[in-house]
Design a protein around this motif. Structure first.
Motif, PDB file in Angstrom:
ATOM      1  N   ARG A 149       0.733  -1.350  -0.176  1.00  0.00           N
ATOM      2  CA  ARG A 149      -0.214  -0.402  -0.020  1.00  0.00           C
ATOM      3  C   ARG A 149       1.061   1.305  -0.286  1.00  0.00           C
ATOM      4  NH1 ARG A 149      -5.788  -0.652   3.560  1.00  0.00           N
ATOM      5  NH2 ARG A 149      -6.227  -2.111   2.659  1.00  0.00           N
ATOM      6  N   THR A 150       2.105   0.871   0.345  1.00  0.00           N
ATOM      7  CA  THR A 150       3.251   2.357   0.532  1.00  0.00           C
ATOM      8  C   THR A 150       3.651   2.791  -0.653  1.00  0.00           C
ATOM      9  OG1 THR A 150       4.660   1.164   1.658  1.00  0.00           O
ATOM     10  CG2 THR A 150       2.369   2.621   2.884  1.00  0.00           C
ATOM     11  N   GLY A 151       3.720   1.899  -1.325  1.00  0.00           N
ATOM     12  CA  GLY A 151       4.715   1.873  -2.953  1.00  0.00           C
ATOM     13  C   GLY A 151       4.679   2.962  -3.175  1.00  0.00           C
ATOM     14  N   VAL A 152       5.632   3.629  -4.373  1.00  0.00           N
ATOM     15  CA  VAL A 152       5.271   4.557  -4.734  1.00  0.00           C
ATOM     16  C   VAL A 152       4.168   4.747  -6.217  1.00  0.00           C
ATOM     17  CG1 VAL A 152       6.398   6.491  -5.919  1.00  0.00           C
ATOM     18  CG2 VAL A 152       7.200   5.114  -4.762  1.00  0.00           C
ATOM     19  N   ASP A 153       4.604   3.769  -6.632  1.00  0.00           N
ATOM     20  CA  ASP A 153       3.476   3.910  -8.078  1.00  0.00           C
ATOM     21  C   ASP A 153       1.896   3.188  -7.419  1.00  0.00           C
ATOM     22  OD1 ASP A 153       5.847   3.932  -9.464  1.00  0.00           O
ATOM     23  OD2 ASP A 153       5.242   1.876 -10.619  1.00  0.00           O
ATOM     24  N   ILE A 154       1.927   2.192  -6.249  1.00  0.00           N
ATOM     25  CA  ILE A 154       0.504   2.563  -5.682  1.00  0.00           C
ATOM     26  C   ILE A 154       0.085   3.083  -5.075  1.00  0.00           C
ATOM     27  CG2 ILE A 154      -0.710   0.988  -3.671  1.00  0.00           C
ATOM     28  CD1 ILE A 154       0.677  -0.573  -6.067  1.00  0.00           C
ATOM     29  N   VAL A 155       0.878   4.367  -4.870  1.00  0.00           N
ATOM     30  CA  VAL A 155       0.674   5.131  -4.049  1.00  0.00           C
ATOM     31  C   VAL A 155      -0.683   6.230  -4.954  1.00  0.00           C
ATOM     32  CG1 VAL A 155       0.599   7.621  -3.009  1.00  0.00           C
ATOM     33  CG2 VAL A 155       1.524   5.640  -1.833  1.00  0.00           C
ATOM     34  N   ASN A 156       0.525   5.904  -6.730  1.00  0.00           N
ATOM     35  CA  ASN A 156       0.439   7.103  -7.072  1.00  0.00           C
ATOM     36  C   ASN A 156      -1.025   6.941  -7.800  1.00  0.00           C
ATOM     37  OD1 ASN A 156       1.895   8.941  -7.264  1.00  0.00           O
ATOM     38  ND2 ASN A 156       3.527   8.152  -8.802  1.00  0.00           N
ATOM     39  N   SER A 197       3.995  -6.116  -7.898  1.00  0.00           N
ATOM     40  CA  SER A 197       3.590  -6.063  -6.117  1.00  0.00           C
ATOM     41  C   SER A 197       3.365  -4.437  -6.850  1.00  0.00           C
ATOM     42  CB  SER A 197       3.911  -6.511  -4.912  1.00  0.00           C
ATOM     43  OG  SER A 197       4.940  -5.701  -5.143  1.00  0.00           O
ATOM     44  N   MET A 198       4.072  -3.484  -7.249  1.00  0.00           N
ATOM     45  CA  MET A 198       4.023  -1.952  -7.270  1.00  0.00           C
ATOM     46  C   MET A 198       3.690  -2.338  -8.793  1.00  0.00           C
ATOM     47  SD  MET A 198       5.485   1.001  -6.148  1.00  0.00           S
ATOM     48  CE  MET A 198       6.680   0.214  -5.079  1.00  0.00           C
ATOM     49  N   ILE A 217      19.960  -1.506  -8.912  1.00  0.00           N
ATOM     50  CA  ILE A 217      20.357  -0.625  -9.734  1.00  0.00           C
ATOM     51  C   ILE A 217      18.937   0.619 -10.028  1.00  0.00           C
ATOM     52  CG2 ILE A 217      21.008  -0.139 -12.236  1.00  0.00           C
ATOM     53  CD1 ILE A 217      23.091  -2.885 -11.610  1.00  0.00           C
ATOM     54  N   TYR A 218      18.202  -0.746 -10.530  1.00  0.00           N
ATOM     55  CA  TYR A 218      16.540  -0.026 -11.206  1.00  0.00           C
ATOM     56  C   TYR A 218      16.096   1.257  -9.841  1.00  0.00           C
ATOM     57  CZ  TYR A 218      12.213   1.261 -13.142  1.00  0.00           C
ATOM     58  OH  TYR A 218      11.040   1.642 -14.408  1.00  0.00           O
ATOM     59  N   SER A 219      15.935   0.370  -8.450  1.00  0.00           N
ATOM     60  CA  SER A 219      14.864   1.003  -7.493  1.00  0.00           C
ATOM     61  C   SER A 219      16.261   0.706  -6.489  1.00  0.00           C
ATOM     62  CB  SER A 219      13.871   0.275  -7.579  1.00  0.00           C
ATOM     63  OG  SER A 219      12.996   1.058  -6.463  1.00  0.00           O
ATOM     64  N   SER A 220      15.144   0.653  -4.921  1.00  0.00           N
ATOM     65  CA  SER A 220      16.060   0.061  -3.839  1.00  0.00           C
ATOM     66  C   SER A 220      14.944  -1.045  -3.070  1.00  0.00           C
ATOM     67  CB  SER A 220      16.380   1.737  -2.819  1.00  0.00           C
ATOM     68  OG  SER A 220      15.161   1.994  -2.523  1.00  0.00           O
ATOM     69  N   SER A 221      15.886  -1.547  -2.392  1.00  0.00           N
ATOM     70  CA  SER A 221      14.296  -2.315  -1.509  1.00  0.00           C
ATOM     71  C   SER A 221      13.811  -1.284  -0.353  1.00  0.00           C
ATOM     72  CB  SER A 221      15.539  -3.545  -0.431  1.00  0.00           C
ATOM     73  OG  SER A 221      16.534  -2.702   0.108  1.00  0.00           O
ATOM     74  N   ILE A 225      10.413  -3.342  -1.253  1.00  0.00           N
ATOM     75  CA  ILE A 225      10.712  -4.794  -0.560  1.00  0.00           C
ATOM     76  C   ILE A 225       9.753  -4.660   0.757  1.00  0.00           C
ATOM     77  CG2 ILE A 225      11.516  -7.016   0.864  1.00  0.00           C
ATOM     78  CD1 ILE A 225      13.799  -6.858  -1.562  1.00  0.00           C
ATOM     79  N   TYR A 226       9.720  -3.241   1.062  1.00  0.00           N
ATOM     80  CA  TYR A 226       9.685  -2.855   2.364  1.00  0.00           C
ATOM     81  C   TYR A 226       8.299  -2.736   2.319  1.00  0.00           C
ATOM     82  CZ  TYR A 226      14.742  -1.702   4.600  1.00  0.00           C
ATOM     83  OH  TYR A 226      15.537  -2.287   5.199  1.00  0.00           O
ATOM     84  N   PRO A 227       7.583  -2.289   1.496  1.00  0.00           N
ATOM     85  CA  PRO A 227       5.922  -1.880   1.034  1.00  0.00           C
ATOM     86  C   PRO A 227       5.155  -3.249   1.462  1.00  0.00           C
ATOM     87  CG  PRO A 227       6.682  -0.769  -0.468  1.00  0.00           C
ATOM     88  CD  PRO A 227       8.171  -1.681  -0.323  1.00  0.00           C
ATOM     89  N   ILE A 228       5.751  -4.925   1.280  1.00  0.00           N
ATOM     90  CA  ILE A 228       5.298  -5.588   1.576  1.00  0.00           C
ATOM     91  C   ILE A 228       5.884  -6.351   2.898  1.00  0.00           C
ATOM     92  CG2 ILE A 228       5.073  -8.162   0.565  1.00  0.00           C
ATOM     93  CD1 ILE A 228       5.216  -7.505  -2.008  1.00  0.00           C
ATOM     94  N   PHE A 229       7.287  -6.558   2.599  1.00  0.00           N
ATOM     95  CA  PHE A 229       7.492  -7.520   3.882  1.00  0.00           C
ATOM     96  C   PHE A 229       7.210  -5.978   5.758  1.00  0.00           C
ATOM     97  CE2 PHE A 229      10.705  -9.826   1.746  1.00  0.00           C
ATOM     98  CZ  PHE A 229      10.117 -10.740   1.109  1.00  0.00           C
ATOM     99  N   LYS A 230       7.517  -4.886   5.347  1.00  0.00           N
ATOM    100  CA  LYS A 230       7.436  -4.453   6.719  1.00  0.00           C
ATOM    101  C   LYS A 230       6.295  -3.191   6.903  1.00  0.00           C
ATOM    102  CE  LYS A 230      10.531  -0.561   9.284  1.00  0.00           C
ATOM    103  NZ  LYS A 230      11.832  -0.109   8.776  1.00  0.00           N
ATOM    104  N   TYR A 231       5.244  -2.984   5.872  1.00  0.00           N
ATOM    105  CA  TYR A 231       4.705  -2.336   5.938  1.00  0.00           C
ATOM    106  C   TYR A 231       3.203  -3.207   5.058  1.00  0.00           C
ATOM    107  CZ  TYR A 231       7.933   1.096   6.651  1.00  0.00           C
ATOM    108  OH  TYR A 231       9.315   1.399   6.984  1.00  0.00           O
TER     109      TYR A 231
END
Length: 380
Positions: free
Chosen positions: A60-67, A140-141, A359-363, A367-373
């Motif tokens: 729910r907190t991924g940049v694309d998902i927020v957009n 997921s994004m 390279i393209y993005s970051s964990s 990854i955090y939007p699923i595993f952490k949030y």
């Protein structure tokens, strides 16, 4: 969420391992090998897919998902992707939250994916072994890309069943149009149709050479791809800053090109050991077809040099490669060869993961939007 993902991945590894055993023996207990056609395995596959669905939609907190969520709430219309525009506006007016809408759309597309696996007796566990370590996070994004890709996996399977049948080609064409109404970039899959002819290998070589020449011209042209603005205008929405952000190329394109080259080389190499059988013409046709398409998709390498967003064309082919790899494993009677193909596909998956989070993005982004949030889709 991390432990659910990890347990699911480990269970898939174990299940695929047991599917390869002729007999299962624990102490004095012994039974014949498992098969994907067993009733309990049907339930197993469904449970695995439902768990993956819940995990993949917990973002729910991924940049694309927020957009996407903001776009959904505002009911912002667009001239591109009219099918997706209609579905999101209609769903919002019916009181469905974006997260419920995304889950429903992902579930429907997952049915297409499930049908491909069941019709061809491809273990869900094998696909998940390759999918969960990397593609899972980007899907997921970029959920619209994932939905459209599931449609194309189903349509391509249908096309290859009988490439000479005009009706199959028409159905495939309609599927491409539908997928492109979810994500415009999927018009690129129209390139599959000319590959249905007997001269597909000739066409593939010509397009592959053209791609190499275009790359060479782009490098000589100060790493600028000719006519790239025209391509941007076709694929990207108006106002998308990617249509003018990249005035010159960059070297990031080398990594996805290298990974796609490894995947293509792996399948081409092990396809040489194919043992012909009367009942697996489809599988051989599928492998040959995807090998040709893999070569053709090098055409998108110069575009990736201009904008990394185009690497998704190469990344999407990995999902088709997974099915080709399993057909090679099922056909082979050499355990070492089977293991080499399996390990090769896992390593390629991990290489894609490194590219996406290193390279393209970051964990933190993927990854955090699923595993952490991560939050279940039905929660507020």
């Amino acid at each position: 969420m991390f432990f659910i993902w990890l347990i699911t991945l480990l269970v898939c590894f174990l299940d695929f391992y047991l599917l390869q055993k002729v007999k299962i023996k624990i102490g004095s207990y012994q039974r014949k090998r498992n098969t994907v056609d067993m009733s309990w395995h049907l339930i197993f596959d469904i449970v695995i897919l439902l768990i993956v669905l819940l995990l993949i939609t917990s973002n729910r907190t991924g940049v694309d998902i927020v957009n996407y969520n903001n776009w959904y709430i505002r009911e912002q219309p667009t001239t591109r992707e009219p099918l997706y525009t209609f579905l999101r506006i209609y769903s919002h007016r019916k009181g469905i939250t974006f997260f419920g809408f995304r889950t429903l759309l992902t579930f429907i597309s997952g049915v297409f994916f499930y049908q491909v696996c069941r019709k061809n007796s491809v273990p869900i566990s094998f696909v998940m072994c390759c999918y969960l370590p990397s593609m899972f996070f980007i899907d997921s994004m970029q959920f619209r890309n994932a939905v459209a890709l599931c449609i194309m996996l189903f349509a391509t399977d249908y096309l290859i069943k009988d490439m000479k049948c005009k009706m199959n080609r028409i159905v495939y064409l309609i599927s491409v149009i539908i997928a492109a109404q979810i994500h415009t970039s999927f018009y690129a899959f129209l390139i599959f149709l000319p590959m249905c002819s007997k001269r597909k290998k000739v066409y593939a070589k010509i397009i592959f050479i053209c791609g190499i020449l275009l790359l060479g011209v782009s490098v000589l042209n100060n790493r600028s791809v000719p006519f790239v603005d025209l391509v941007y205008n076709v694929i990207l929405s108006s106002g998308d800053n990617r249509s003018y952000e990249y005035a010159g190329g960059h070297n990031i394109f080398l990594y996805p090109m290298f990974v796609h080259l490894l995947s293509t080389g792996l399948l081409l190499y092990y396809a040489r050991f194919w043992k012909s059988k009367k009942n697996n013409d489809y599988e051989k046709n599928y492998i040959d077809f995807i090998n040709v398409i893999n070569l053709i998709f090098f055409l998108f390498v110069p575009l990736t040099m201009m904008s990394t967003t185009f690497y998704r064309f190469l990344r999407n082919m990995y999902m088709f490669d997974i099915f080709s790899a399993y057909y090679l494993i099922r056909n082979s009677h050499n355990n070492k060869r089977k293991l080499a193909i399996f390990i090769g596909m896992i390593l390629i998956s991990l290489l894609w993961l490194y590219f996406m989070v290193g390279i393209y993005s970051s964990s933190k982004v993927l990854i955090y939007p699923i595993f952490k949030y991560g939050i279940w889709f039905w929660k507020d």
